[in-house]
Design a protein around this motif. Structure first.
Motif, PDB file in Angstrom:
ATOM      1  N   ASN A 160     -24.302  29.085 -16.659  1.00  0.00           N
ATOM      2  CA  ASN A 160     -24.275  29.953 -17.837  1.00  0.00           C
ATOM      3  C   ASN A 160     -23.262  31.075 -17.658  1.00  0.00           C
ATOM      4  OD1 ASN A 160     -25.499  31.880 -16.172  1.00  0.00           O
ATOM      5  ND2 ASN A 160     -27.565  31.429 -16.919  1.00  0.00           N
ATOM      6  N   ARG A 161     -22.342  30.864 -16.723  1.00  0.00           N
ATOM      7  CA  ARG A 161     -21.351  31.893 -16.413  1.00  0.00           C
ATOM      8  C   ARG A 161     -19.942  31.287 -16.343  1.00  0.00           C
ATOM      9  NH1 ARG A 161     -22.193  35.960 -11.191  1.00  0.00           N
ATOM     10  NH2 ARG A 161     -20.462  37.385 -11.644  1.00  0.00           N
ATOM     11  N   VAL A 162     -19.709  30.239 -17.125  1.00  0.00           N
ATOM     12  CA  VAL A 162     -18.439  29.504 -17.044  1.00  0.00           C
ATOM     13  C   VAL A 162     -17.279  30.362 -17.557  1.00  0.00           C
ATOM     14  CG1 VAL A 162     -17.174  27.452 -17.759  1.00  0.00           C
ATOM     15  CG2 VAL A 162     -19.649  27.317 -17.375  1.00  0.00           C
ATOM     16  N   LYS A 163     -16.242  30.457 -16.760  1.00  0.00           N
ATOM     17  CA  LYS A 163     -15.006  31.117 -17.196  1.00  0.00           C
ATOM     18  C   LYS A 163     -13.875  30.100 -17.361  1.00  0.00           C
ATOM     19  CE  LYS A 163     -15.715  35.818 -15.502  1.00  0.00           C
ATOM     20  NZ  LYS A 163     -15.167  36.929 -14.665  1.00  0.00           N
ATOM     21  N   ASN A 164     -13.891  29.058 -16.538  1.00  0.00           N
ATOM     22  CA  ASN A 164     -12.835  28.040 -16.585  1.00  0.00           C
ATOM     23  C   ASN A 164     -13.486  26.665 -16.556  1.00  0.00           C
ATOM     24  OD1 ASN A 164     -10.461  29.945 -16.171  1.00  0.00           O
ATOM     25  ND2 ASN A 164     -11.702  30.377 -14.365  1.00  0.00           N
ATOM     26  N   PHE A 165     -13.199  25.878 -17.580  1.00  0.00           N
ATOM     27  CA  PHE A 165     -13.817  24.561 -17.732  1.00  0.00           C
ATOM     28  C   PHE A 165     -12.719  23.510 -17.777  1.00  0.00           C
ATOM     29  CE2 PHE A 165     -15.911  21.088 -19.984  1.00  0.00           C
ATOM     30  CZ  PHE A 165     -17.161  21.074 -19.383  1.00  0.00           C
ATOM     31  N   PHE A 166     -12.797  22.523 -16.875  1.00  0.00           N
ATOM     32  CA  PHE A 166     -11.770  21.494 -16.745  1.00  0.00           C
ATOM     33  C   PHE A 166     -12.339  20.153 -17.183  1.00  0.00           C
ATOM     34  CE2 PHE A 166     -11.212  24.811 -13.645  1.00  0.00           C
ATOM     35  CZ  PHE A 166      -9.853  25.090 -13.649  1.00  0.00           C
ATOM     36  N   VAL A 167     -11.592  19.428 -17.977  1.00  0.00           N
ATOM     37  CA  VAL A 167     -12.014  18.117 -18.457  1.00  0.00           C
ATOM     38  C   VAL A 167     -11.115  17.053 -17.841  1.00  0.00           C
ATOM     39  CG1 VAL A 167     -12.431  16.667 -20.463  1.00  0.00           C
ATOM     40  CG2 VAL A 167     -12.795  19.134 -20.627  1.00  0.00           C
ATOM     41  N   GLY A 168     -11.716  16.062 -17.170  1.00  0.00           N
ATOM     42  CA  GLY A 168     -10.930  15.037 -16.508  1.00  0.00           C
ATOM     43  C   GLY A 168     -10.554  13.879 -17.402  1.00  0.00           C
ATOM     44  N   ASP A 169     -11.402  13.562 -18.370  1.00  0.00           N
ATOM     45  CA  ASP A 169     -11.186  12.405 -19.233  1.00  0.00           C
ATOM     46  C   ASP A 169     -10.763  12.890 -20.618  1.00  0.00           C
ATOM     47  OD1 ASP A 169     -11.246  10.057 -20.619  1.00  0.00           O
ATOM     48  OD2 ASP A 169     -13.413   9.768 -20.504  1.00  0.00           O
ATOM     49  N   VAL A 170      -9.534  12.611 -20.984  1.00  0.00           N
ATOM     50  CA  VAL A 170      -9.025  13.099 -22.255  1.00  0.00           C
ATOM     51  C   VAL A 170      -9.793  12.511 -23.440  1.00  0.00           C
ATOM     52  CG1 VAL A 170      -7.038  13.037 -23.810  1.00  0.00           C
ATOM     53  CG2 VAL A 170      -6.744  13.698 -21.440  1.00  0.00           C
ATOM     54  N   SER A 171     -10.276  11.283 -23.293  1.00  0.00           N
ATOM     55  CA  SER A 171     -11.051  10.704 -24.398  1.00  0.00           C
ATOM     56  C   SER A 171     -12.315  11.514 -24.648  1.00  0.00           C
ATOM     57  CB  SER A 171     -11.395   9.242 -24.107  1.00  0.00           C
ATOM     58  OG  SER A 171     -12.226   9.139 -22.978  1.00  0.00           O
ATOM     59  N   THR A 172     -12.913  12.048 -23.580  1.00  0.00           N
ATOM     60  CA  THR A 172     -14.071  12.929 -23.723  1.00  0.00           C
ATOM     61  C   THR A 172     -13.670  14.209 -24.431  1.00  0.00           C
ATOM     62  OG1 THR A 172     -15.129  12.072 -21.720  1.00  0.00           O
ATOM     63  CG2 THR A 172     -15.819  14.247 -22.461  1.00  0.00           C
ATOM     64  N   ASP A 232     -13.499  29.827 -32.885  1.00  0.00           N
ATOM     65  CA  ASP A 232     -12.189  30.214 -33.422  1.00  0.00           C
ATOM     66  C   ASP A 232     -12.030  31.722 -33.500  1.00  0.00           C
ATOM     67  OD1 ASP A 232     -11.525  27.582 -33.682  1.00  0.00           O
ATOM     68  OD2 ASP A 232     -12.118  27.443 -35.791  1.00  0.00           O
ATOM     69  N   ASN A 233     -13.146  32.425 -33.650  1.00  0.00           N
ATOM     70  CA  ASN A 233     -13.078  33.888 -33.786  1.00  0.00           C
ATOM     71  C   ASN A 233     -13.163  34.603 -32.443  1.00  0.00           C
ATOM     72  OD1 ASN A 233     -12.963  33.712 -36.603  1.00  0.00           O
ATOM     73  ND2 ASN A 233     -15.190  33.513 -36.726  1.00  0.00           N
ATOM     74  N   ASN A 234     -13.314  33.834 -31.380  1.00  0.00           N
ATOM     75  CA  ASN A 234     -13.529  34.419 -30.066  1.00  0.00           C
ATOM     76  C   ASN A 234     -12.213  34.432 -29.287  1.00  0.00           C
ATOM     77  OD1 ASN A 234     -14.787  35.472 -27.869  1.00  0.00           O
ATOM     78  ND2 ASN A 234     -15.914  33.633 -27.310  1.00  0.00           N
ATOM     79  N   TYR A 235     -11.202  35.115 -29.826  1.00  0.00           N
ATOM     80  CA  TYR A 235      -9.873  35.065 -29.243  1.00  0.00           C
ATOM     81  C   TYR A 235      -9.789  35.750 -27.880  1.00  0.00           C
ATOM     82  CZ  TYR A 235      -8.380  33.664 -33.905  1.00  0.00           C
ATOM     83  OH  TYR A 235      -8.236  33.008 -35.093  1.00  0.00           O
ATOM     84  N   PHE A 236     -10.658  36.695 -27.647  1.00  0.00           N
ATOM     85  CA  PHE A 236     -10.512  37.512 -26.444  1.00  0.00           C
ATOM     86  C   PHE A 236     -11.532  37.163 -25.365  1.00  0.00           C
ATOM     87  CE2 PHE A 236      -9.029  39.989 -30.102  1.00  0.00           C
ATOM     88  CZ  PHE A 236      -7.701  40.129 -29.738  1.00  0.00           C
ATOM     89  N   ALA A 237     -12.178  36.012 -25.523  1.00  0.00           N
ATOM     90  CA  ALA A 237     -13.136  35.593 -24.495  1.00  0.00           C
ATOM     91  C   ALA A 237     -12.396  35.366 -23.182  1.00  0.00           C
ATOM     92  CB  ALA A 237     -13.832  34.302 -24.908  1.00  0.00           C
ATOM     93  N   PRO A 238     -12.906  35.928 -22.079  1.00  0.00           N
ATOM     94  CA  PRO A 238     -12.218  35.765 -20.780  1.00  0.00           C
ATOM     95  C   PRO A 238     -12.495  34.397 -20.185  1.00  0.00           C
ATOM     96  CG  PRO A 238     -14.245  36.968 -20.478  1.00  0.00           C
ATOM     97  CD  PRO A 238     -14.141  36.704 -21.964  1.00  0.00           C
ATOM     98  N   ARG A 239     -12.182  33.361 -20.960  1.00  0.00           N
ATOM     99  CA  ARG A 239     -12.449  32.000 -20.527  1.00  0.00           C
ATOM    100  C   ARG A 239     -11.265  31.115 -20.859  1.00  0.00           C
ATOM    101  NH1 ARG A 239     -18.472  31.645 -23.201  1.00  0.00           N
ATOM    102  NH2 ARG A 239     -19.570  32.860 -21.643  1.00  0.00           N
ATOM    103  N   SER A 240     -11.200  30.008 -20.153  1.00  0.00           N
ATOM    104  CA  SER A 240     -10.122  29.058 -20.411  1.00  0.00           C
ATOM    105  C   SER A 240     -10.688  27.651 -20.472  1.00  0.00           C
ATOM    106  CB  SER A 240      -9.063  29.140 -19.301  1.00  0.00           C
ATOM    107  OG  SER A 240      -8.522  30.446 -19.233  1.00  0.00           O
ATOM    108  N   PHE A 241     -10.081  26.826 -21.311  1.00  0.00           N
ATOM    109  CA  PHE A 241     -10.509  25.439 -21.493  1.00  0.00           C
ATOM    110  C   PHE A 241      -9.310  24.567 -21.147  1.00  0.00           C
ATOM    111  CE2 PHE A 241     -11.711  22.096 -24.901  1.00  0.00           C
ATOM    112  CZ  PHE A 241     -12.334  21.310 -23.945  1.00  0.00           C
ATOM    113  N   TYR A 242      -9.376  23.880 -20.015  1.00  0.00           N
ATOM    114  CA  TYR A 242      -8.241  23.113 -19.527  1.00  0.00           C
ATOM    115  C   TYR A 242      -8.442  21.628 -19.822  1.00  0.00           C
ATOM    116  CZ  TYR A 242      -7.108  27.321 -16.933  1.00  0.00           C
ATOM    117  OH  TYR A 242      -6.801  28.611 -16.589  1.00  0.00           O
ATOM    118  N   LEU A 243      -7.394  20.978 -20.296  1.00  0.00           N
ATOM    119  CA  LEU A 243      -7.466  19.557 -20.559  1.00  0.00           C
ATOM    120  C   LEU A 243      -6.102  18.926 -20.361  1.00  0.00           C
ATOM    121  CD1 LEU A 243      -6.589  19.347 -24.042  1.00  0.00           C
ATOM    122  CD2 LEU A 243      -8.449  20.959 -23.719  1.00  0.00           C
TER     123      LEU A 243
END
Length: 411
Positions: free
Chosen positions: A182-194, A210-221
């Motif tokens: 419940n403390r995720v800052k960086n989330f990595f996805v290995g399967d692009v289809s997922t 979409d409104n959370n522009y300043f969240a200190p998080r990243s979504f990597y794909l």
């Protein structure tokens, strides 16, 4: 040692139901350190391979990682590893003293997996290591490893496994996996289809609206358009691991860590079994003659294994391959068998009963094979080892472990 016997006795029980009390084993400062310095790996397949790659990459640039994986193949020490190798018996014994005092104080009996995970956490903290690579068990909200709430989470892929716990749909399974922290800052996805299919759901669960522009998080794909669910897991796991590694490298760049172009090429050129023996392993390989063991234990892993094999061998694919299977109780044996029988080159045999822990009665699988019009044969680990033609042993990591123990004893 008495403590190691105590741990071994725990392995006979599958109880891991102490999530509420486990965090009490640590101070708030220790939990914060574990959260910030860990990378949790969740997913249906490929968690151990991904963890192995990240571990090796970090070692190559003199970062000091600690890796927690499961299950072990031969000795329990394999589950906890640092630059010094596998954890020593004397260290396990020392931490078991702390565990037993904790159990007495809190009036609980911890499960085998719970105990080993607490030991790995304490080992990481006491050794003052840099990065804690944590492979989830069944993975997700109810997993023991969720207690550290890792800031970095890597999802390998999702598929139908442990549905009685995680849910009957891929959406439910995915949500359970994401909630490993419940403390995720960086989330990595290995399967692009997922990613493509569930990006909106992932973002919602992570609080990335979409409104959370300043969240200190990243979504990597991945940015690989041609990557699909048909791609083999070995390549996908390697790419995911390198993605996580590259992120960690950038995060630590101020500490003087860097990679040359040659080092990058070296990493990308690696293969899974070059990093570590065990989960997927060619015991023997010479052209189209081979002996292969794999812990593939669900239909998607079986599908990927044989797609990989067919792609690698192409015109050299043998006309007949002996495929010996043994499954753990509760597995989707029909889905696995359905994947196998579509391949005409496979001659399917069943590993004999009581070969490994928690083995599904092979008669259950035999009845389904008979329904499909297949002949029933039984083989032993010794039969597989002595078989001289192309052969595969698969279906459970526990089966792979028993084979490893056998060949260690006879060679």
């Amino acid at each position: 040692m008495e403590n190691l016997d105590y741990l071994d006795a725990k392995s006979q029980s599958k109880q891991n139901k102490n999530l509420d009390v486990l965090p009490v084993f640590f101070t708030d400062e220790e939990l914060d350190t574990l959260s910030k310095k860990s990378i949790s790996i969740v997913g249906t397949n490929g968690k151990t391979s991904t963890a192995n790659h990240i571990f090796q990459y970090l070692q190559d640039i003199d970062v000091n990682p600690c890796r927690f994986t499961s299950p072990h193949l031969i000795k329990v020490n394999e589950r906890i590893q640092s630059n010094n190798g596998f954890i020593w018996d004397r260290d396990i014994d020392k931490y078991l003293n702390e565990i037993r005092k904790f159990e007495a104080k809190e009036k609980v009996v911890l499960g085998y997996f719970e105990t080993l995970f607490l030991i790995s956490c304490k080992y990481f903290l006491d050794m003052n290591l840099d990065i804690f690579i944590v492979e989830a068990g069944i993975g997700g909200r109810l997993d023991t490893t969720s207690i550290i709430n890792s800031e970095n989470v890597a999802l390998t892929n999702i598929g139908y496994d442990h549905t009685e716990i995680l849910g009957e749909t891929l959406e439910k399974i995915l949500i359970e996996k994401i909630k490993i922290s419940n403390r995720v800052k960086n989330f990595f996805v290995g399967d692009v289809s997922t990613h493509r299919q569930y990006e909106k759901l992932i973002r919602e669960e992570l609080g990335l609206t979409d409104n959370n522009y300043f969240a200190p998080r990243s979504f990597y794909l991945k940015e690989v358009n041609e990557f699909s669910i048909d791609s083999n897991f070995l390549e996908a796991n390697m790419e995911l691991a390198f993605e996580v590694f590259h992120f960690l490298l950038i995060e630590r760049s101020s500490e003087g860590y860097s990679l040359s172009d040659e080092q990058v090429e070296k990493h990308l050129a690696r293969t899974d079994h070059e990093l570590e023996d065990g989960r997927f392993d060619f015991i023997y390989l010479n052209g189209n003659k081979f002996k292969l063991v794999d812990g593939a234990h669900n239909s998607s892993a079986i599908y990927s294994l044989f797609n990989t094999l067919e792609s690698a061998l192409q015109q050299d694919l043998p006309r007949k391959i002996e495929c010996i299977i043994g499954l753990k109780k509760g597995k989707d044996y029909k889905g696995i068998v359905d994947q196998l029988v579509t391949r005409d080159y496979l001659d399917i045999s069943l590993i004999q009963d009581q070969t490994f822990t928690d083995q599904m009665d092979p008669e259950i699988i035999a009845r389904y094979l008979k329904e499909l019009g297949r002949e029933i044969k039984y083989m032993s680990i010794e039969d597989f080892e002595s078989y001289n033609n192309p052969s595969i042993l698969l279906g459970s990591l526990y089966l792979v472990g028993e084979y490893k123990k056998y060949i260690k004893g006879v060679r």
